[in-house]
Write an enzyme that holds these catalytic residues in place. Structure first.
Site, PDB file in Angstrom:
ATOM      1  N   GLU A 205     -14.837  19.974 -10.565  1.00 45.32           N
ATOM      2  CA  GLU A 205     -15.192  21.392 -10.346  1.00 45.32           C
ATOM      3  C   GLU A 205     -14.438  22.334 -11.270  1.00 45.32           C
ATOM      4  OE1 GLU A 205     -15.032  22.272  -6.113  1.00 45.32           O
ATOM      5  OE2 GLU A 205     -16.963  21.308  -5.827  1.00 45.32           O
ATOM      6  N   GLU A 389     -20.841  14.963  -4.783  1.00 47.34           N
ATOM      7  CA  GLU A 389     -20.334  15.480  -3.510  1.00 47.34           C
ATOM      8  C   GLU A 389     -21.448  16.211  -2.788  1.00 47.34           C
ATOM      9  OE1 GLU A 389     -16.750  17.827  -3.310  1.00 47.34           O
ATOM     10  OE2 GLU A 389     -15.806  16.644  -4.891  1.00 47.34           O
TER      11      GLU A 389
HETATM   12  C1  BGP Z   1     -15.250  20.391  -3.204  1.00 48.23           C
HETATM   13  C2  BGP Z   1     -14.024  19.656  -3.629  1.00 48.23           C
HETATM   14  C3  BGP Z   1     -13.579  18.623  -2.668  1.00 48.23           C
HETATM   15  C4  BGP Z   1     -13.913  18.892  -1.205  1.00 48.23           C
HETATM   16  C5  BGP Z   1     -15.154  19.670  -0.952  1.00 48.23           C
HETATM   17  C6  BGP Z   1     -15.354  20.191   0.451  1.00 48.23           C
HETATM   18  O1  BGP Z   1     -15.313  21.581  -3.820  1.00 48.23           O
HETATM   19  O2  BGP Z   1     -14.208  19.035  -4.877  1.00 48.23           O
HETATM   20  O3  BGP Z   1     -12.257  18.322  -2.980  1.00 48.23           O
HETATM   21  O4  BGP Z   1     -12.904  19.109  -0.379  1.00 48.23           O
HETATM   22  O5  BGP Z   1     -15.314  20.701  -1.850  1.00 48.23           O
HETATM   23  O6  BGP Z   1     -14.620  21.353   0.640  1.00 48.23           O
HETATM   24  P1  BGP Z   1     -13.751  21.606   1.925  1.00 48.23           P
HETATM   25  O7  BGP Z   1     -12.857  20.450   2.032  1.00 48.23           O
HETATM   26  O8  BGP Z   1     -13.057  22.859   1.680  1.00 48.23           O
HETATM   27  O9  BGP Z   1     -14.727  21.693   3.022  1.00 48.23           O
END
Ligand code: BGP
Length: 494
Positions: A205, A389
């Site tokens: 990201e 993701e």
């Molecule tokens: C993405 C990241 C992850 C992950 C995900 C979910 O942006 O790459 O590391 O955590 O988001 O976000 P969160 O954990 O804040 O719900």
């Protein structure tokens, strides 16, 4: 029952995690400190903090979160305090549970597992001559165990973090010397596990990161930020070249957060603003996938007051051109809408879409947006894509009989995966695979909570790190097992 769409054979189904959200093993195996290690827990109301010591010995802190991290006051030094909770230190202890966790992945039928490397486990300070053998052994063991279960590794070399020493000594990515440190990390990994790993991501990201945690710089002004980013672009391009040399057939991507999908209305001002907003994110994938700065970068830099000439050296264009990405990956959780007066930022937007329901954490649930983004990315680059993701952060409850009925997660994933299948089978998008976020529960990136759970496997741990760390399957575990076993055909059979 909906008409089935058959996803081509060879599609990779699996899951994804990040080191500081799951690994733990703080201070073990020679691991050095990371910028992440100074970040406390938070929740929906209370942002996470980076704890700091001032030159006079007093304590202070700054807010940090997903894509926002405040600059440090002059002279402040990141410091760990005994009375604060720092989730990265234990996380969910994948370090000691790795085989058990991989066994669950194998039982679900994963073909791929995306994980990230703790940079300071391989180079505890970041600029040593030689890598830390114990760190390499750890990741080699993970890779070998995955392969013994027919699961391909997909490795994120750097997931939003920097060794704390590189941050302290060089202000992180502000200094070009860190490019060499990063390449040393790449070389050590490619030498040790390169022959066993085909898929790599240079950064996570990169369009979302901000400030100390991910850049290592205590400053967040646009000039500093884009200097850091430019150096990361160079590092990524050089890593691609090095990787191809050392590992013929390897494939390199970088990951982007791509959620700001719609103009608020068909008012041309909303539509134009959405294009400008999208450029703020596409800038990153354009440079890295195409190997040069896009034409509209001048407009972004003018608006932000960034002087590109201050960080762009003459030979840089050649470096960027030599290492474009092989495939483009992204995270997609939600969508957002952009109005004519939305402030231009890299991420954000209005999450109140009247046509959509929101998750417990206020993220709009929008399966069609995934199909839209898949088309958008593939159309722009004509390179294979990989969804690395996607998932639903939700409160889970253990019933009296010990089961966890997460039908809401199944609904979310089924609806998204059906749209993914349409993008592949109807629209013709070349998509290599899909890794659901957080195969097992892990610490939330944005809030540092444990209560925001994503996994198919429940981990017994609360927001402050208390619990047995015992793993147990949720209802969605069996459901995803069937999705993997039928290569997605079961998506149309519920
Ligand atoms: C993405 C990241 C992850 C992950 C995900 C979910 O942006 O790459 O590391 O955590 O988001 O976000 P969160 O954990 O804040 O719900």
């Amino acid at each position: 029952m909906a008409d089935a769409l058959h996803i081509p054979d060879g599609f990779l189904w699996g899951g994804a995690t990040a080191d500081f959200q799951c690994e733990g093993g703080f201070g073990e195996g020679g691991r050095g400190l990371l910028t992440r290690d100074f970040e406390t827990d938070g929740n929906q109301e209370q942002p996470r903090q980076i704890t700091l010591k001032m030159p006079d010995g007093s304590r202070t802190s700054v807010n940090s979160s997903f894509f926002m991290c405040e600059p440090f006051p002059e002279g402040a030094v990141p410091t760990i305090y005994d009375d604060c909770y720092y989730p990265s230190h234990q996380a969910v202890d994948f370090y000691h549970h790795r085989r058990e966790d991989i066994d669950y992945m194998a039982e679900m039928g994963y073909g791929v597992y995306r994980f990230s490397i703790t940079w300071s486990r391989i180079f505890p300070l970041g600029d040593e001559e030689k890598p830390n053998e114990e760190g390499l052994e750890f990741y080699e063991d993970v890779v070998d165990y995955l392969l013994s279960k027919n699961i391909q590794p997909l490795i994120t070399i750097c997931h939003d973090e920097v060794p704390a020493y590189l941050a302290e000594k060089y202000n992180g990515w502000e200094d070009r010397h860190v490019i060499d440190c990063y390449l040393k990390l790449c070389r050590a990994l490619f030498e040790r596990i390169g022959s066993k790993c085909k898929y790599w991501l240079t950064f996570n990201e990169i369009n979302a990161i901000a400030g100390y945690i991910a850049t290592g710089s205590p400053k967040t002004d646009p000039q500093t930020h884009y200097t850091c980013i430019h150096n990361m672009f160079l590092a990524s391009a050089k890593a691609v070249v090095l990787g191809h040399e050392m590992m013929p057939g390897s494939m390199f991507g970088t990951m982007y957060a791509l959620s700001e999908v719609y103009p608020a209305t068909c008012n041309p001002d909303d539509v134009f603003r959405r294009m400008q907003f999208r450029h703020m994110s596409q800038f990153f994938s354009d440079v890295m996938a195409q190997g040069y700065y896009p034409y509209y970068a001048q407009d972004i830099f003018r608006n932000l007051g960034v002087d590109q000439a201050a960080f762009m050296q003459e030979s840089d264009a050649e470096v960027l051109a030599a290492g474009p990405l092989d495939y483009v990956t992204f995270s997609y959780y939600r969508s957002a809408i952009i109005h004519a007066d939305t402030e231009l930022k890299r991420l954000g937007g209005d999450m109140n879409n009247p046509y959509l329901k929101n998750s417990d954490w206020g993220w709009p649930i929008d399966p069609v947006g995934l199909r839209y983004v898949m088309n958008e990315v593939y159309d722009r680059y004509r390179k294979p894509i990989f969804i690395v993701e996607n998932g639903l952060g939700a409160y889970d409850k253990i019933e009296e009989d010990g089961t966890i009925d997460d039908q809401y997660r199944i609904d979310y994933l089924r609806d998204h995966l059906r749209e993914m299948a349409k993008a592949i089978c109807i629209d013709g998008v070349d998509c290599l695979g899909y890794t659901m976020w957080g195969c097992f529960d892990l610490v939330s990136l944005s809030t540092g909570e444990m209560a925001k759970r994503y996994g198919f496997v429940y981990v017994d741990m609360d927001d402050k790190g208390n619990g047995t760390l015992e793993r147990r399957k949720k209802k969605s575990f069996d459901w995803f097992q069937r999705v993997c076993a039928t290569n997605g055909d079961s998506l149309w059979q519920d």
